[in-house]
Design a protein around this motif. Structure first.
Motif, PDB file in Angstrom:
ATOM      1  N   TYR A 280      47.505  66.074  48.241  1.00 24.66           N
ATOM      2  CA  TYR A 280      48.727  65.594  47.606  1.00 24.66           C
ATOM      3  C   TYR A 280      48.540  65.656  46.100  1.00 24.66           C
ATOM      4  O   TYR A 280      47.455  65.376  45.603  1.00 24.66           O
ATOM      5  CB  TYR A 280      49.002  64.129  47.972  1.00 24.66           C
ATOM      6  N   LYS A 281      49.609  66.015  45.406  1.00 21.15           N
ATOM      7  CA  LYS A 281      49.566  65.891  43.950  1.00 21.15           C
ATOM      8  C   LYS A 281      50.880  65.278  43.493  1.00 21.15           C
ATOM      9  O   LYS A 281      51.954  65.853  43.700  1.00 21.15           O
ATOM     10  CB  LYS A 281      49.369  67.258  43.285  1.00 21.15           C
ATOM     11  N   THR A 282      50.785  64.095  42.908  1.00 23.05           N
ATOM     12  CA  THR A 282      51.975  63.395  42.437  1.00 23.05           C
ATOM     13  C   THR A 282      51.831  63.158  40.944  1.00 23.05           C
ATOM     14  O   THR A 282      50.812  62.649  40.485  1.00 23.05           O
ATOM     15  CB  THR A 282      52.113  62.036  43.156  1.00 23.05           C
TER      16      THR A 282
ATOM     17  N   ASP B  52      56.686  59.528  40.140  1.00 26.34           N
ATOM     18  CA  ASP B  52      56.800  59.949  41.547  1.00 26.34           C
ATOM     19  C   ASP B  52      57.309  61.364  41.749  1.00 26.34           C
ATOM     20  O   ASP B  52      58.020  61.638  42.716  1.00 26.34           O
ATOM     21  CB  ASP B  52      57.697  58.972  42.320  1.00 26.34           C
TER      22      ASP B  52
ATOM     23  N   GLU C 292      56.684  64.605  43.187  1.00 26.82           N
ATOM     24  CA  GLU C 292      55.719  65.113  44.161  1.00 26.82           C
ATOM     25  C   GLU C 292      55.593  66.621  44.028  1.00 26.82           C
ATOM     26  O   GLU C 292      56.470  67.371  44.442  1.00 26.82           O
ATOM     27  CB  GLU C 292      56.158  64.735  45.574  1.00 26.82           C
TER      28      GLU C 292
ATOM     29  N   VAL D 194      52.643  68.190  48.702  1.00 27.27           N
ATOM     30  CA  VAL D 194      52.663  67.169  49.742  1.00 27.27           C
ATOM     31  C   VAL D 194      51.890  67.652  50.964  1.00 27.27           C
ATOM     32  O   VAL D 194      52.231  68.671  51.571  1.00 27.27           O
ATOM     33  CB  VAL D 194      54.122  66.829  50.160  1.00 27.27           C
TER      34      VAL D 194
ATOM     35  N   THR E 284      45.927  64.093  43.704  1.00 27.42           N
ATOM     36  CA  THR E 284      46.114  62.644  43.797  1.00 27.42           C
ATOM     37  C   THR E 284      45.314  62.122  44.985  1.00 27.42           C
ATOM     38  O   THR E 284      44.707  61.064  44.923  1.00 27.42           O
ATOM     39  CB  THR E 284      47.611  62.315  43.958  1.00 27.42           C
TER      40      THR E 284
ATOM     41  N   ARG F 293      55.658  71.733  49.753  1.00 30.18           N
ATOM     42  CA  ARG F 293      55.139  71.773  51.135  1.00 30.18           C
ATOM     43  C   ARG F 293      54.980  73.219  51.590  1.00 30.18           C
ATOM     44  O   ARG F 293      55.719  74.103  51.162  1.00 30.18           O
ATOM     45  CB  ARG F 293      56.112  71.083  52.086  1.00 30.18           C
TER      46      ARG F 293
END
Lengths: 297, 220
Positions: free
Chosen positions: B8-10, B14, B16, B19, B55, B214
């Motif tokens: 995940y990288k946020t 928030d 994104e 995901v 993240t 995604r």
């Protein structure tokens, strides 16, 4: 070996490429160091003047005419036991007269007709530096004046009072001005170098991304800073020395002639070395801070 | 060669970028990473050569966990990966040869060896005759080839290319693809991020499609 060579080459290339930015960095260091240097020369000479004066400073105790040899010996012993007194020199009436005649050459007639030698014998006291304050001297003269065989005690009362307050103010002023200037030049220098590093942000970024170690990125800049700092300090010293010689020439004096010995001199060798070292350190430190900001992992 | 586990990288507020990415790219593969702008392609590449940290999740490159890689080991990771940046990142005030030399100098390779390498990568991308020019005087396609040449300087096991055909016309884009194909045949693992789906379609390579951070499609 190759790595070291690349780092030195990079530093020199950077220096060449830095152009006006580099000139600005070196120029800022020169200006700051000239100001600090002028200040150091002035306080250094004032210090020498004061030290010289303190060295020469003496209290004269005039003796009563009828004083016997035994009384004199006792008095001398008593005077020397004072903690403030460093040494004593005795001048007899005859010696004092000789000295007076020497100083008054051509006006010996003034003494004619007086018949008997009117000049009293005296003890010259050298006083430890710590006791050359108005309060300590007042106390010393009071206690010496009460001794048997003493006619009078003299020293440059007014001078001591005035000079000691002037020195006090100068020291305070010197300390605050020096501190402010030192801090200001460090700030200016590190900011100028920071600008130079900003200009090469792209290069730092590429180096980082192709796998340069932090050290390899930092070292050329630090080396460049050291070169600039040393160059700036060296130029400042040259300018100061030139101005110093020109000033001496203008007032037609050799260094030793102004105010007597040890005064009117240039910066002491240890200050020269220190200034160059501080210049190099300021350059290195300025670079280090500035590059550090670009060096996220 | 590359393995991603639940990555995940946020970003702040928030956003994104990636995901739950799970991927495996084998040694010697040639993979396209496609998707519209903002799909997370560049972010994914940057996570692989650890320009950024995820993240959460784990990333293995050549069996090294780059997420847990201590800082002093970063240079050695980056030397094993060649990266072709979207904006080339060429130094405009240096000649092409100097741009390439930067790599071997940073790696501490002896000058004689380094210079030979510069000559050989320039020959490979067909720019030997422009070695002394600055990037400013080269066309977009030529600059792209310099960027490729620089990525090859350290003989990387893995080559990451971010939009290497970005502003090029179709002919030049095919040239670049041919060049990458040639590098691939020498055993280098290649990951190419591109929004140009037309280009990818005819090449018959494995294609991973990203959308909104995604993986929406992964076909060989």
């Amino acid at each position: 070996m190759d790595r070291l060579r690349y780092i030195v080459e990079d530093a020199l290339t950077n220096l060449r490429r830095s152009g006006w930015g580099g000139v600005a960095s070196v120029g800022t260091i020169v200006v700051s160091f000239v100001i600090v240097g002028i200040f150091l020369i002035i306080t250094g000479n004032l210090g020498a003047l004061v030290a010289d004066w303190k060295e020469q400073f003496q209290v004269t105790v005039f003796l009563e005419d009828g004083i016997t040899v035994d009384q004199l010996a006792l008095l001398r012993k008593r005077v020397q036991s004072e903690r403030a007194v460093r040494s004593t020199t005795y001048t007899s009436k005859a010696e004092a007269l000789q000295q007076f005649k020497r100083e008054m050459q051509g006006k010996e007639s003034l003494l004619e007709g007086l018949g008997e030698n009117p000049i009293p014998a005296s003890l010259q006291l050298r006083v430890h530096e710590a006791y050359q304050t108005p309060e300590a001297l007042k106390q010393l003269t009071a206690s010496l004046g009460r001794l048997e065989g003493v006619e009078d005690v003299m020293y440059g009362q007014e001078w001591v009072d005035r000079l000691s307050s002037v020195i006090h103010v100068l020291r305070l002023l010197g300390l605050s001005v020096g501190l402010a200037l030192g801090l200001a030049s460090l700030l200016i220098v590190s900011n100028t170098i920071r600008l130079a590093v900003y200009a090469r942000a792209e290069e730092i970024e590429v180096m980082r991304l192709v796998g340069a170690t932090r050290l390899h990125i930092r070292l050329p800049f630090v080396l460049e800073g050291i070169i600039q700092g040393t160059l700036g300090a060296g130029l400042a010293l040259l300018l100061l020395f030139g101005a110093y010689r020109a000033t001496l020439w203008q007032i037609q004096m050799t260094p030793g002639q102004i105010f007597g010995m040890g005064v009117g001199s240039f910066l002491a060798p240890h200050w020269v070395v220190l200034m160059v070292a501080v210049g190099a350190a300021v350059g290195a430190f300025g670079s280090l801070i500035s590059v550090g900001r670009f060096l996220r992992a | 060669m590359i393995q991603l586990f639940h990555v995940y990288k946020t970003y702040a507020r928030d956003v994104e970028a990636l995901v739950d990415i799970n991927l495996q790219i084998e040694k010697g593969e040639f993979v396209f990473l496609v998707g519209p702008s903002g799909a997370g392609k560049t972010t994914l590449l940057r996570l692989i050569f650890r320009d950024e940290l995820p993240t959460s999740g784990q990333i293995l490159v050549n069996s090294r966990n780059v997420v847990k890689l201590p800082e002093p080991s970063l240079p050695s990771l980056r030397r094993s990966i060649g990266v072709i940046f979207q904006d080339f990142k060429l130094l405009r005030d240096r000649s092409i040869a100097d741009n390439l030399s930067l790599v071997y100098r940073v790696h501490g390779v002896p000058a004689a060896v380094g210079k030979r390498k510069v000559a050989s990568v320039l020959k490979m991308v067909g720019l030997s005759h422009k070695a002394q020019m600055t990037p400013y005087r080269l066309s977009g396609g030529e600059q792209q080839r310099v960027a490729i040449a620089r990525a090859l300087m350290s003989d990387p096991l893995l080559l990451l290319a971010d939009e290497p055909t970005g502003d090029l016309d179709a002919d030049l884009a095919l040239d670049v693809m041919r060049l990458l194909g040639e590098i691939h045949t020498r055993g280098t693992t290649i990951v190419v991020a591109t929004h140009d789906t037309n280009l990818v379609r005819d090449l018959g390579r494995r294609t991973i499609m990203l959308k909104g951070g995604r993986v929406v499609e992964d076909r060989a």
